[in-house]
Enzyme design. Structure first.
Site, PDB file in Angstrom:
ATOM      1  N   ARG A  51      43.795  20.309  25.411  1.00  0.00           N
ATOM      2  CA  ARG A  51      44.487  21.104  26.438  1.00  0.00           C
ATOM      3  C   ARG A  51      45.915  21.394  25.975  1.00  0.00           C
ATOM      4  O   ARG A  51      46.444  22.474  26.167  1.00  0.00           O
ATOM      5  CB  ARG A  51      44.486  20.377  27.799  1.00  0.00           C
ATOM      6  CG  ARG A  51      45.342  21.083  28.834  1.00  0.00           C
ATOM      7  CD  ARG A  51      45.044  20.711  30.285  1.00  0.00           C
ATOM      8  NE  ARG A  51      44.705  19.334  30.497  1.00  0.00           N
ATOM      9  CZ  ARG A  51      45.580  18.315  30.466  1.00  0.00           C
ATOM     10  NH1 ARG A  51      46.850  18.530  30.254  1.00  0.00           N
ATOM     11  NH2 ARG A  51      45.166  17.084  30.666  1.00  0.00           N
ATOM     12  N   TYR A 103      48.077  46.275  38.232  1.00  0.00           N
ATOM     13  CA  TYR A 103      46.677  45.843  38.260  1.00  0.00           C
ATOM     14  C   TYR A 103      46.392  45.060  39.561  1.00  0.00           C
ATOM     15  O   TYR A 103      47.197  44.221  39.973  1.00  0.00           O
ATOM     16  CB  TYR A 103      46.382  44.990  37.013  1.00  0.00           C
ATOM     17  CG  TYR A 103      45.063  44.282  37.100  1.00  0.00           C
ATOM     18  CD1 TYR A 103      43.872  45.004  37.202  1.00  0.00           C
ATOM     19  CD2 TYR A 103      44.996  42.898  37.133  1.00  0.00           C
ATOM     20  CE1 TYR A 103      42.664  44.356  37.310  1.00  0.00           C
ATOM     21  CE2 TYR A 103      43.785  42.238  37.238  1.00  0.00           C
ATOM     22  CZ  TYR A 103      42.622  42.977  37.337  1.00  0.00           C
ATOM     23  OH  TYR A 103      41.407  42.344  37.459  1.00  0.00           O
ATOM     24  N   ASP A 175      53.490  43.522  31.094  1.00  0.00           N
ATOM     25  CA  ASP A 175      52.054  43.519  30.815  1.00  0.00           C
ATOM     26  C   ASP A 175      51.803  44.639  29.800  1.00  0.00           C
ATOM     27  O   ASP A 175      51.958  45.821  30.105  1.00  0.00           O
ATOM     28  CB  ASP A 175      51.277  43.757  32.121  1.00  0.00           C
ATOM     29  CG  ASP A 175      49.765  43.680  31.923  1.00  0.00           C
ATOM     30  OD1 ASP A 175      49.287  44.061  30.852  1.00  0.00           O
ATOM     31  OD2 ASP A 175      49.067  43.271  32.872  1.00  0.00           O
ATOM     32  N   LYS A 200      40.627  43.018  26.809  1.00  0.00           N
ATOM     33  CA  LYS A 200      40.571  44.460  26.633  1.00  0.00           C
ATOM     34  C   LYS A 200      40.682  44.828  25.137  1.00  0.00           C
ATOM     35  O   LYS A 200      39.904  44.361  24.348  1.00  0.00           O
ATOM     36  CB  LYS A 200      41.663  45.108  27.488  1.00  0.00           C
ATOM     37  CG  LYS A 200      41.675  44.589  28.949  1.00  0.00           C
ATOM     38  CD  LYS A 200      40.438  44.992  29.692  1.00  0.00           C
ATOM     39  CE  LYS A 200      40.161  44.293  31.009  1.00  0.00           C
ATOM     40  NZ  LYS A 200      41.149  43.650  31.773  1.00  0.00           N
TER      41      LYS A 200
HETATM   42  C1  LIG Z   1      46.679  45.734  33.025  1.00  0.00           C
HETATM   43  C2  LIG Z   1      45.886  44.492  33.304  1.00  0.00           C
HETATM   44  N1  LIG Z   1      46.508  43.309  33.367  1.00  0.00           N
HETATM   45  C3  LIG Z   1      45.840  42.169  33.610  1.00  0.00           C
HETATM   46  C4  LIG Z   1      44.482  42.164  33.838  1.00  0.00           C
HETATM   47  C5  LIG Z   1      43.764  40.869  34.125  1.00  0.00           C
HETATM   48  O1  LIG Z   1      43.084  40.418  32.996  1.00  0.00           O
HETATM   49  P1  LIG Z   1      41.750  39.532  33.013  1.00  0.00           P
HETATM   50  O2  LIG Z   1      40.689  40.359  33.657  1.00  0.00           O
HETATM   51  O3  LIG Z   1      41.512  39.235  31.576  1.00  0.00           O
HETATM   52  O4  LIG Z   1      42.047  38.317  33.827  1.00  0.00           O
HETATM   53  C6  LIG Z   1      43.779  43.381  33.761  1.00  0.00           C
HETATM   54  C7  LIG Z   1      42.331  43.406  33.982  1.00  0.00           C
HETATM   55  O5  LIG Z   1      41.736  44.461  34.127  1.00  0.00           O
HETATM   56  C8  LIG Z   1      44.507  44.573  33.497  1.00  0.00           C
HETATM   57  O6  LIG Z   1      43.896  45.769  33.423  1.00  0.00           O
END
Ligand SMILES: Cc1ncc(COP(=O)(O)O)c(C=O)c1O
Length: 395
Positions: A51, A103, A175, A200
Site C-alpha cells: 500500500r 466531470y 484535470d 482514458k
Molecule cells: C475529465 C475526467 N476526470 C475524471 C474522471 C474520473 O475518472 P475514473 O472514471 O477513472 O474514476 C473522468 C471519467 O470519465 C473524466 O472524464
C-alpha cells in the site's frame, strides 16, 4: 545524450526502470507481493508494504512524473480516487473554486461528499478570469480546473488562474485527462497538482480503470504520499503494468485520433441537423487562442448538439461503428450521452443550466478509418432526420 533532453515520444517507449534493473527486462516485472522482507532489524528496505509502495507501481509513478515534468507521481485505483485523494489535502473550513463544466463524478464528490466534511465550494465559469478573481474567498485553498472541460470542451487559461491562485495563496489542481502530457503540461504552466483519469487516453484500450496524480513540489508530494498511504486507494500491480503498456503508444494513438477528430468536427459542423459543435480546434471556439497557447494539440474529443432527445435516440440507434458507452480515450470510438452517463450525478436543472441538454452527445474518436466514421455518422443523421419530432411534454 541525456534522457532529460529526449523528446516525449522517446521517453514513452524507452523504459526508465532499465537503469535500475539487473535483468535488463524491457517490460517491468509485475511484483505480486503485498509485503517485503526486512533484512535488518532496525532498517527498512526501499519497500515494506505494497500500500505504501510497490516496485511495479513505482515504475508507473516515475514514468508519469517524468512525462508531466513533476517531482513525484502517484497511481490510484481510479481517476476519482486520484481526485478525491488530492481533495483530502484540504481541511474542514476550506473552500474550493471549481469549473462549472466539470466531470459529473467530480461534481458529485464536491457537492455530496466534501460538503459533509465542511469543505465548501463555488462553481464558476472558469473561462472568465474576472469571475474567478471575484469568487476567491479568504478560505479558498484550491482552484480546480478542467481544460478542455467535460463535456463542453471549454478552455481555461491555466496561467491566468495560476496568477490569481498565487496572489491568494491557494493551490491549482488541473484535470489533464483530455489532453494528456503529450499536448498539455499544466505543471510547467504553474499548476501544483495534475490529475488524470488514466482509464482514458493514457491506457487507451478500455481495459483498465486507473487514476494518476503528479505533484510539482516536494513538500506537497510528501503530503499527497501520506494521503495515498493513509487512504489506501492504490492501483494494483497488474493494472500498473497494463497502463505502462498502453502508455507506450500514447503519442501515435492520440495523434492519429486527433487528425480524425478534426475531419469529423468539420463534417458535423457543416451538417444542417447539428445545432452546435464543441471543439477547441475551431478558430471560432471562444477558447481557441488560449488553448493554442497552452497546448500543442486539440485532442480527440468533441461534443455536438442535436435538436432533441428523439432525434438523438434515433441517431444513436442507427450508428454502427462507435461504441455507445460511458468513457472515452480508447482505440475504439466511444459515443456518450452525458445526460444519463458522465453527468447523471448532476440534477437535471444543473445540467441544463450548464448546456448539457437532452440533445448533447460527446464523441471520443478512436483509431477506425475517419472515412468510415463519417459515413456512419452521415447515414445515422439521415435516418435521425426522418424521426418525427415529439415535444417532450407530450410524451
Ligand atoms: C475529465 C475526467 N476526470 C475524471 C474522471 C474520473 O475518472 P475514473 O472514471 O477513472 O474514476 C473522468 C471519467 O470519465 C473524466 O472524464
Amino acid at each position: 545524450m541525456s534522457r532529460y533532453n529526449w523528446q516525449f515520444e522517446t521517453k514513452l517507449v524507452s523504459p526508465s526502470h532499465l537503469v535500475h534493473s539487473e535483468m535488463g527486462e524491457v517490460n517491468p516485472a509485475i511484483h505480486y507481493s503485498s509485503t517485503f522482507h526486512q533484512k535488518q532489524f532496525d532498517t527498512f528496505g526501499p519497500f515494506d508494504y505494497s500500500r505504501s509502495g510497490n516496485p511495479t507501481r513505482k515504475v508507473l509513478e516515475d514514468v508519469i512524473a517524468e512525462l508531466e515534468g513533476g517531482s513525484k507521481g502517484f497511481a490510484f485505483s481510479s481517476g476519482m480516487a486520484a481526485i478525491s485523494s488530492a481533495f483530502m489535502l484540504l481541511s474542514a473550513g476550506d473552500h474550493i473554486l471549481i469549473s462549472e463544466d466539470v466531470y459529473g463524478g467530480t461534481f458529485r464528490m464536491v457537492t455530496q461528499v466534501l460538503s459533509k466534511f465542511k469543505i465548501s465550494h463555488t462553481f464558476v465559469n472558469m473561462t472568465d478570469l474576472n469571475e474567478v478573481a471575484g469568487s476567491i474567498q479568504p478560505n479558498t485553498k484550491v482552484i480546480y480546473v478542467e481544460t478542455p472541460s467535460n463535456p463542453l470542451l471549454q478552455i481555461t487559461d491555466i496561467e491566468g488562474v495560476v496568477k490569481l491562485a498565487q496572489a491568494n495563496d491557494c493551490l491549482v489542481f488541473v484535470d489533464n485527462t483530455f489532453m494528456t502530457p503529450l499536448y498539455q503540461k499544466p505543471l510547467e504552466l504553474g499548476a501544483d497538482i495534475v490529475l488524470h483519469s488514466a482509464t482514458k487516453f493514457l491506457s487507451g484500450h478500455s481495459d483498465v480503470v486507473a487514476g494518476l496524480a503528479v505533484v510539482k513540489d516536494e513538500e506537497l508530494s510528501n503530503k499527497l504520499g501520506f494521503i495515498q498511504n493513509a487512504f489506501g486507494s492504490i492501483l494494483g500491480v497488474q493494472d500498473c503494468w497494463l497502463l505502462l503498456r498502453g502508455l507506450k503508444t500514447l503519442s501515435v494513438r492520440l495523434e492519429q485520433s486527433s487528425l480524425s477528430t478534426q475531419l469529423i468536427a468539420n463534417y458535423l459542423n457543416s451538417h444542417p441537423l447539428v445545432e452546435e459543435v464543441f471543439y477547441p480546434g475551431f478558430p471560432a471556439h471562444p477558447g481557441h487562442s488560449i488553448h493554442n497557447r497552452q497546448s500543442t494539440g486539440t485532442g480527440a474529443v468533441l461534443s455536438f448538439r442535436l435538436p432533441n432527445r428523439e432525434i438523438t435516440k434515433s441517431f444513436i440507434e442507427n450508428l454502427t461503428i462507435p461504441v455507445f458507452a460511458v468513457s472515452l480515450g480508447a482505440v475504439e470510438s466511444i459515443l456518450s450521452y452525458p445526460a444519463t452517463m458522465s453527468h447523471a450525478a448532476m440534477p437535471k436543472e444543473e445540467r441544463e443550466k450548464r448546456g448539457i441538454t437532452d440533445g448533447l452527445l460527446r464523441l471520443s474518436v478512436g483509431l477506425e478509418n475517419a472515412k468510415d466514421l463519417i459515413q456512419d455518422l452521415d447515414q445515422a443523421l439521415v435516418q435521425a432526420k426522418e424521426t418525427t419530432y415529439v415535444p417532450l411534454q407530450n410524451q
